[in-house]
Motif scaffolding. Structure first.
Motif, short mmCIF file in Angstrom:
data_model
loop_
_atom_site.label_atom_id
_atom_site.label_comp_id
_atom_site.label_asym_id
_atom_site.label_seq_id
_atom_site.Cartn_x
_atom_site.Cartn_y
_atom_site.Cartn_z
N ILE A 16 0.87 -1.18 0.00
CA ILE A 16 0.00 0.00 0.00
C ILE A 16 0.90 1.23 0.00
O ILE A 16 1.74 1.37 0.89
N VAL A 17 0.76 2.08 -1.00
CA VAL A 17 1.54 3.32 -1.07
C VAL A 17 0.59 4.47 -0.74
O VAL A 17 -0.36 4.73 -1.48
N GLN A 18 0.88 5.15 0.38
CA GLN A 18 0.02 6.26 0.82
C GLN A 18 0.46 7.58 0.20
O GLN A 18 -0.37 8.43 -0.12
N GLU A 19 1.74 7.78 0.07
CA GLU A 19 2.31 9.00 -0.52
C GLU A 19 3.46 8.61 -1.42
O GLU A 19 4.26 7.75 -1.02
N PRO A 20 3.62 9.18 -2.56
CA PRO A 20 2.79 10.22 -3.18
C PRO A 20 1.58 9.60 -3.87
O PRO A 20 1.57 8.42 -4.19
N THR A 21 0.61 10.43 -4.11
CA THR A 21 -0.54 9.99 -4.90
C THR A 21 -0.19 10.14 -6.38
O THR A 21 0.75 10.84 -6.74
N GLU A 22 -0.94 9.46 -7.22
CA GLU A 22 -0.71 9.53 -8.67
C GLU A 22 -0.91 10.97 -9.15
O GLU A 22 -1.85 11.65 -8.74
N ALA A 24 0.74 13.62 -8.49
CA ALA A 24 1.01 14.67 -7.49
C ALA A 24 2.07 15.63 -8.00
O ALA A 24 2.96 15.25 -8.76
N GLN A 33 5.73 7.13 1.42
CA GLN A 33 5.22 6.45 2.60
C GLN A 33 4.29 5.33 2.20
O GLN A 33 3.51 5.47 1.26
N GLY A 34 4.38 4.21 2.93
CA GLY A 34 3.51 3.10 2.63
C GLY A 34 3.58 2.02 3.67
O GLY A 34 4.14 2.21 4.75
N ARG A 87 4.24 5.27 -9.46
CA ARG A 87 3.51 6.54 -9.40
C ARG A 87 4.21 7.54 -10.29
O ARG A 87 5.42 7.69 -10.27
N VAL A 89 4.72 11.44 -11.02
CA VAL A 89 4.60 12.72 -10.32
C VAL A 89 5.22 13.81 -11.18
O VAL A 89 6.00 13.55 -12.09
#
Length: 93
Positions: A16-22, A24, A33-34, A87, A89
């Motif tokens: 699970i990757v919380q940051e960065p979002t796609e 961004a 972060q994940g 992701r 960015v």
């Protein structure tokens, strides 16, 4: 039942990757972060990342130039099974 057991034994580890979002917009330094399952190896852009006991991780990524770029986050378990999240960015200084 046999198919379920086979899936359980052969599924790749959770990532699970919380940051960065796609898509961004990020600065020259980014915190990735994940979370994954414990006892796995996590890499961000090919660099190993320390995994906490709860499976969470944070990695700092530095970008030398502006523009669109991709970040690859990969987790591999002891059996060699892996999951990957990429992701895209936009880096702006």
């Amino acid at each position: 039942y046999a198919a379920w057991k086979w899936y359980q034994m052969n599924r790749p580890p959770e990532l699970i990757v919380q940051e960065p979002t796609e898509a961004a917009v990020v600065s020259a330094t980014l915190q990735v972060q994940g979370k994954s399952t414990a006892d796995t190896v996590v890499t961000v852009n090919g660099q190993p990342v320390a995994l906490r006991q709860d499976g969470s991780f944070t990695a700092e990524v530095n970008f030398p130039e502006e523009g669109p770029t991709n970040i690859s986050i990969k987790v591999t378990d002891k059996k060699g099974r892996s999951s990957m999240v990429q992701r895209s960015v936009l880096v702006q200084f």
